[in-house]
Scaffold this motif. Sequence first.
Motif, PDB file in Angstrom:
ATOM      1  N   LEU A   1      12.810 -21.246   8.007  1.00 47.87           N
ATOM      2  CA  LEU A   1      11.369 -21.429   8.148  1.00 47.87           C
ATOM      3  C   LEU A   1      11.010 -22.898   8.350  1.00 47.87           C
ATOM      4  O   LEU A   1      10.113 -23.236   9.132  1.00 47.87           O
ATOM      5  N   LEU A   2      11.723 -23.787   7.638  1.00 45.16           N
ATOM      6  CA  LEU A   2      11.484 -25.219   7.824  1.00 45.16           C
ATOM      7  C   LEU A   2      11.831 -25.657   9.245  1.00 45.16           C
ATOM      8  O   LEU A   2      11.097 -26.432   9.875  1.00 45.16           O
ATOM      9  N   ALA A   3      12.954 -25.186   9.741  1.00 42.45           N
ATOM     10  CA  ALA A   3      13.393 -25.580  11.082  1.00 42.45           C
ATOM     11  C   ALA A   3      12.408 -25.097  12.149  1.00 42.45           C
ATOM     12  O   ALA A   3      12.185 -25.781  13.155  1.00 42.45           O
ATOM     13  N   GLU A   4      11.793 -23.936  11.949  1.00 34.97           N
ATOM     14  CA  GLU A   4      10.856 -23.389  12.924  1.00 34.97           C
ATOM     15  C   GLU A   4       9.412 -23.789  12.638  1.00 34.97           C
ATOM     16  O   GLU A   4       8.494 -23.306  13.310  1.00 34.97           O
ATOM     17  N   ASN A   5       9.222 -24.644  11.634  1.00 35.97           N
ATOM     18  CA  ASN A   5       7.890 -25.119  11.264  1.00 35.97           C
ATOM     19  C   ASN A   5       6.952 -23.954  10.915  1.00 35.97           C
ATOM     20  O   ASN A   5       5.773 -23.954  11.272  1.00 35.97           O
TER      21      ASN A   5
END
Length: 550
Positions: A453-457
């Motif tokens: 989720l962090l990587a995909e914002n």
Amino acid sequence: MLRRRQILQLLLRHRNSGVFSSIQLDPNLPPAARGQSQGSPTQFVTDLEALGTTFVKLGQLLSTRPDMLPPEYLAALERMQEKVAPVPVEQLIAVVESELGAPVNKLFLVFDPVPLGCASIAQVHRAVLRDGREVAVKVQKPDVAAQLRSDLGVLRSFASAADRFTRVGRRVRLSDWLAEFSRTLRMELDYEAEAGNLQRFGQHLAPYPELWVPQPILDLCSKRVLTLELVGGVRVDAIPQVRRTEQSMDPLAAALVRGYLDQIFVHGEIHADPHPGNLRVTADNRLAIFDLGMVAHVPPRLRERLLKVLFAAIDGRGEEVADEIIAISTRLEDFEEERYLRETGQMIARYAAISSMSEGQVVLEVVRIATFCGLRTPPELSVLGKALLNLENVCHHLSPELDLRRIVERQLQSVLRARLKKTFSQANVASEMIELQLLARQGPRRVSEILGLLAENRLQMKVTGLEESRLMENIQKVANRVAAGLITSALLLSSAMLMRIESRWSLFGYPVVAMVLLMIAVVIALGLIISSLLFDRRSSADEREERGLR
């Protein structure tokens, strides 16, 4: 209707005495400073006794609530006695035969018609079993349960009104307190539950040979009949001085305190009424404990908090005592935190400095200060304070010179060790291992999801408090009030301007349209004022009650 009028007369007679109306922080304040009334502490007790069984029990429970009654009333309730005439033995025999399903002469070899004791709910008779054992048969009086249910129904209506319209009702929540009282009475009416209490207390106090809990004869027990081993001996407040010189009572008093602290903090059960009438010193110099109908159960987490409170009080740590009490209590709208912390700290400092102040007095004083400062404490705290105070009274009768504070401190340390040992039991260790297994199995997947989720914002954080329906409802209410105020202002301005314009239709000499606009504005304005005065304070009081850690 007659019963309701009798109760109302009781409340009106004592309305200015501090009973259910006001709490004074200074216990040394003279009664005259609280206001004059037709009643007095002695009259209050007499009135309760005259109203019968329900109100005798109510008085006994009120004696545990320093947050509801002034000190002189608590002292008077401590001396309350049940002056009850015995019921004809034929009526009780009918109850026994109905409950146990056999004639009394088949159940017992001997059933003494002369009662050993008579209380408002039950009557006790001596009997002899077929095998020769002597027993006591406790029989519930006919129709007493129906009378209790009727009285409680009337009291509920008074409590509900008091919660809505009085200051003490909002502070104490009389409806909740009455519900707890009703549960206690139902338990006391169920003699099968009391038989279970006797069995559990007998098992839990088995490590203390100085203590003896008479065991029930289960085949001869029912909801309205309790048969148990006959207790012989002398009341703890009537021990002859000659016997004291021959036999030391110190071991009995010490064992009683240690056993009851174990029962409270290890097993989570508080015998709420260990007064001298429920304890006997037997011929073999043991302390017999009976009449276990009123037993309060304390959840594990609350038990830990109460243990911390006593440890902190013994060490003189007033701030820690105050913090722990706040953590288990409910903050009311007018909670004065600074004053509560200061008063509690000063009281704990006095306790640490004055050896004559007992643990039971400290707990009840904490409850009284908390209530005065706008903090609603859990009922278990008051029950604990009353139980400790009763224990101290019993120990004073047994051994006036005994250092109870030292015994309490040592036993609490022993209880803490026992609780720590219990946390490493096989069941607890197995439960923790299951939790660790779940963490090991699901942890990597959860971390991977968060990183994804962090990587995909796409990681979102949700602040629950800002999305609460109550918050949105309050914002909408403010917006509606502002809009209504603007409309009222516009209507008033319009009506004032139209007053100068001549019209074919007039009312009181003014144009009809202008008068109609003026009346609409007045109605809206009055509605806003009434709504603000009647409803805003009540809703804010409900919303500001907070429970939990600071």
